[in-house]
Design an enzyme around this catalytic site. Structure first.
Site, PDB file in Angstrom:
ATOM      1  N   ASP A  86       0.864  -1.184   0.000  1.00 10.56           N
ATOM      2  CA  ASP A  86       0.000   0.000   0.000  1.00 10.56           C
ATOM      3  C   ASP A  86       0.902   1.236   0.000  1.00 10.56           C
ATOM      4  O   ASP A  86       1.071   1.906   0.997  1.00 10.56           O
ATOM      5  CB  ASP A  86      -0.903  -0.022   1.241  1.00 10.56           C
ATOM      6  CG  ASP A  86      -1.916   1.123   1.230  1.00 10.56           C
ATOM      7  OD1 ASP A  86      -1.995   1.839   0.199  1.00 10.56           O
ATOM      8  OD2 ASP A  86      -2.610   1.311   2.235  1.00 10.56           O
ATOM      9  N   ARG A 133      11.146  -4.352  -9.135  1.00 11.07           N
ATOM     10  CA  ARG A 133      12.167  -3.294  -9.105  1.00 11.07           C
ATOM     11  C   ARG A 133      11.480  -1.957  -9.402  1.00 11.07           C
ATOM     12  O   ARG A 133      11.701  -1.318 -10.414  1.00 11.07           O
ATOM     13  CB  ARG A 133      13.307  -3.597 -10.096  1.00 11.07           C
ATOM     14  CG  ARG A 133      12.935  -3.920 -11.503  1.00 11.07           C
ATOM     15  CD  ARG A 133      14.198  -4.125 -12.332  1.00 11.07           C
ATOM     16  NE  ARG A 133      14.748  -5.451 -12.146  1.00 11.07           N
ATOM     17  CZ  ARG A 133      14.809  -6.366 -13.117  1.00 11.07           C
ATOM     18  NH1 ARG A 133      14.359  -6.083 -14.322  1.00 11.07           N
ATOM     19  NH2 ARG A 133      15.331  -7.550 -12.884  1.00 11.07           N
ATOM     20  N   MET A 134      10.589  -1.634  -8.466  1.00  8.51           N
ATOM     21  CA  MET A 134       9.705  -0.501  -8.736  1.00  8.51           C
ATOM     22  C   MET A 134      10.386   0.854  -8.536  1.00  8.51           C
ATOM     23  O   MET A 134      10.089   1.800  -9.253  1.00  8.51           O
ATOM     24  CB  MET A 134       8.458  -0.599  -7.861  1.00  8.51           C
ATOM     25  CG  MET A 134       7.674  -1.862  -8.182  1.00  8.51           C
ATOM     26  SD  MET A 134       6.157  -1.982  -7.258  1.00  8.51           S
ATOM     27  CE  MET A 134       5.027  -1.155  -8.322  1.00  8.51           C
ATOM     28  N   GLY A 135      11.271   0.941  -7.532  1.00  4.16           N
ATOM     29  CA  GLY A 135      11.994   2.202  -7.337  1.00  4.16           C
ATOM     30  C   GLY A 135      11.143   3.316  -6.750  1.00  4.16           C
ATOM     31  O   GLY A 135      11.198   4.462  -7.220  1.00  4.16           O
ATOM     32  N   ASN A 161       6.747   3.855   6.021  1.00  3.21           N
ATOM     33  CA  ASN A 161       8.104   3.597   5.554  1.00  3.21           C
ATOM     34  C   ASN A 161       8.516   4.769   4.659  1.00  3.21           C
ATOM     35  O   ASN A 161       7.812   5.134   3.720  1.00  3.21           O
ATOM     36  CB  ASN A 161       8.063   2.277   4.768  1.00  3.21           C
ATOM     37  CG  ASN A 161       9.413   1.817   4.310  1.00  3.21           C
ATOM     38  OD1 ASN A 161      10.105   2.539   3.596  1.00  3.21           O
ATOM     39  ND2 ASN A 161       9.777   0.607   4.682  1.00  3.21           N
ATOM     40  N   ASN A 194      13.909   3.738   5.199  1.00  6.95           N
ATOM     41  CA  ASN A 194      14.308   2.763   4.185  1.00  6.95           C
ATOM     42  C   ASN A 194      15.645   3.160   3.559  1.00  6.95           C
ATOM     43  O   ASN A 194      15.733   4.157   2.831  1.00  6.95           O
ATOM     44  CB  ASN A 194      13.209   2.691   3.110  1.00  6.95           C
ATOM     45  CG  ASN A 194      13.421   1.515   2.179  1.00  6.95           C
ATOM     46  OD1 ASN A 194      14.534   0.989   2.071  1.00  6.95           O
ATOM     47  ND2 ASN A 194      12.362   1.101   1.513  1.00  6.95           N
ATOM     48  N   SER A 197      16.411  -0.499  -0.073  1.00  9.33           N
ATOM     49  CA  SER A 197      15.879  -0.889  -1.378  1.00  9.33           C
ATOM     50  C   SER A 197      16.996  -0.900  -2.423  1.00  9.33           C
ATOM     51  O   SER A 197      17.759   0.058  -2.526  1.00  9.33           O
ATOM     52  CB  SER A 197      14.785   0.083  -1.816  1.00  9.33           C
ATOM     53  OG  SER A 197      14.477  -0.163  -3.173  1.00  9.33           O
TER      54      SER A 197
END
Ligand SMILES: Cc1cc2nc3c(=O)[nH]c(=O)nc-3n(C[C@H](O)[C@H](O)[C@H](O)COP(=O)(O)O)c2cc1C
Length: 536
Positions: A86, A133-135, A161, A194, A197
């Site tokens: 989400d 691998r949305m970034g 986050n 974060n 990632s």
């Protein structure tokens, strides 16, 4: 997650499962990211329609979930939803209805950004998994903050986050995180920074010592400022120790300091500390009531190099802690008609009965933690009159604490047993274990005598709380704290407590206007001590 109960709930779960099986084929024809979008819209739709949301929540209620306390938060169960699902905070209400105890929204960046070029999510169907691998695509902090405002499902822990904007150079990343902390700290129960990632170029370099020290320093100082602004402390490390494992208080504090240093990787320099302990305060010392420990502020300050040490009675700390309670820390028994800047009462039965008054003084409260537990026990009906007589024969003057405390509950049980012929197994377990056995017998085994004892205890507790509330016109709220209330919460909320609280003859209408809450967090005293230390 467990599907709750039989009947309507179970059939709704079954219907949702069938719908999923039917739509799965269809969803799998779509591009994976588009399929996620469709699912999110359905979930957000459920969240936006209260009756549907309530039906789904009832169907997916988690029976017998064991709450977990960690980092100062009370998680209603052990299953949460990780970040990434989400991202923009659009579906969390619907997701909460599915039974998640906590939901981490995000990763959120300060401004909207498109993320990596599509396609960027890939199904590995045979392995039932996904590569992403949305970034950090998202609509940005302002949009997400708007989604998070408004009512929250009871008990849900909401995390956010936060991540840096792709376009922000690494050596300026600190500002992104600080900005996001400012926006989301008032809205979330916790924030996750974060830096892991792999899909934002260079992000993981923030884990290097050179960047990390700056980032963590900045996050910690922002947290300190926010704690002041929000009026609630934000903990770094919390520990619970058994006093029996330590020779004295200094030995226990030394262990805590060691653990803090190990966690932070550097020496701890404490500017200010406050310790709440059960016992009378005299000068800068506390002699603890139930332990052969004596705390001396000057000795502690010198031994641990702390700038300022305050020692307070544990109930004073609890009364201050009320100022730092969040909506998830209390269960309201009576809404009443709260007035701002009005007196509060904190009352808590445990080993003894603690009572503190918090009286408004300017923008703060002045705490009077006196000996309210030793006020006289005032019987409210014939049965309580007989209880008073029985106790008076044993004890002479009967105080409220003789009745409203762990030992008091055991006395009530004995009083109800008197005149009954034989010794029973239940009676034996109460003799050896005391109050804990009575609440167990009542709540788990529905033992008739234990149930009567608990209900009589609750009536006396409610009446005593009502008397103290009346004494200071507690329109600022009555907070029922202490270990016993938490453990018998269901029964406290069943009505007997409030009936006795409000039964004040000509003054019943006054008590009916007072807000009454049970404090469900175990951290009330800790929150208060932290606030006192922070205020210096
Ligand atoms: C499509 C997708 C997007 C994700 N996006 C984020 C994200 O934005 N932020 C984040 O911290 N983790 C993100 N994650 C990682 C998840 O939060 C989680 O750590 C990971 O999926 C491992 O948990 P699992 O084994 O339950 O899937 C994402 C994962 C997936 C599959």
């Amino acid at each position: 997650m467990a599907a709750g109960g039989a009947g309507r709930g179970a059939s709704l779960v079954e219907a949702i499962r069938m719908l999923y099986l039917l739509s799965r084929k269809l969803l799998f024809r779509l591009d994976p990211e588009a399929a996620h979008g469709v699912a999110m819209r359905v979930i957000a739709g459920v969240g936006a329609l209260p009756p549907l949301r309530a039906a789904v929540a009832a169907a997916y209620a988690v029976p017998d979930a064991e709450p977990v306390e960690a980092f100062g938060l009370r998680f209603p169960n052990r299953v949460g939803l990780a970040a990434g699902y989400d991202k923009d905070g659009e579906g969390w209400r619907g997701l909460a209805a599915l039974g998640f105890g906590h939901i981490e929204v995000g990763t959120v960046t300060p401004e909207p950004q498109p993320g990596n070029p599509r396609p960027r999510v890939f199904r590995l169907e045979s392995q039932r998994s996904l590569i992403n691998r949305m970034g950090f695509p998202g609509r940005g902090a302002a949009y997400v903050a708007k989604q998070l405002r408004g009512p929250r499902p009871a008990g849900l822990v909401l995390g956010v986050n936060i991540g840096k904007q792709k376009s922000t150079p690494l050596d300026e990343a600190v500002h992104d995180y600080q900005e996001l902390i400012d926006v989301f700290a008032p809205l979330a129960d916790y924030l996750a920074v974060n830096i892991s990632s792999p899909n934002t170029p260079g992000l993981r370099r923030l884990q290097e010592p050179g960047f990390l020290a700056g980032l963590l320093g900045a996050v910690a100082s922002r947290r300190g400022e926010l704690a002041d602004r929000l009026g609630r402390p934000v903990p770094v490390l919390e520990r619970r120790y058994a006093v029996a494992s330590f020779a004295d208080f200094s030995a226990m504090l030394a262990r805590f300091v060691d653990e803090c240093q190990a966690q932070r990787g550097r020496d701890l320099r404490l500017a200010s500390a406050c310790f709440g302990a059960a016992g009378p305060v005299s000068g800068n010392c506390i002699r603890m009531t139930n332990l052969p420990w004596r705390l001396d502020a000057a000795v502690i300050a010198a031994q641990f190099g702390i700038g300022r040490v305050r020692l307070v009675n544990d109930f004073e700390a609890a009364a201050v802690g009320v100022e730092a309670l969040g909506p998830g820390d209390i269960t309201t028994l009576q809404r009443g008609e709260p007035l701002p800047q009005a007196a509060r009462v904190v009352i808590g039965a445990g080993t003894g009965l603690g009572v503190a008054y918090a009286l408004p003084q300017g923008k703060r409260y002045r705490i009077i933690a006196g000996e309210g537990g030793h006020a006289g026990f005032a019987p409210a009906d014939d049965e309580q009159m007989r209880l008073w007589q029985a106790l008076h024969a044993q004890l002479g003057r009967v105080s409220v604490e003789h009745v409203v405390s762990g030992a008091g509950l055991a006395r009530i049980y004995e009083f109800l047993c008197a005149g009954l012929p034989q010794a029973t197994a239940s009676r034996e377990s109460v003799r050896s274990e005391g109050a804990a056995a009575i609440s167990r017998l009542a709540l788990e085994q529905n033992d008739p005598l234990a149930c009567r004892a608990l209900d009589l205890f609750i009536a006396c507790y409610g009446a005593a709380a009502g008397d103290h509330a009346l004494a200071v016109s507690a329109r600022g709220g009555v907070y029922v704290a202490g270990g016993m209330a938490r453990k018998i919460l269901g029964r406290l909320a069943a009505g007997g407590f409030m009936a006795a609280f409000n039964a004040k003859g000509a003054h019943t209408h006054l008590n009916g206007r007072m807000p009454v809450h049970v404090v469900t967090t175990e951290r009330l005293g800790l929150l208060g001590a932290a606030l006192i230390a922070a205020r210096g």
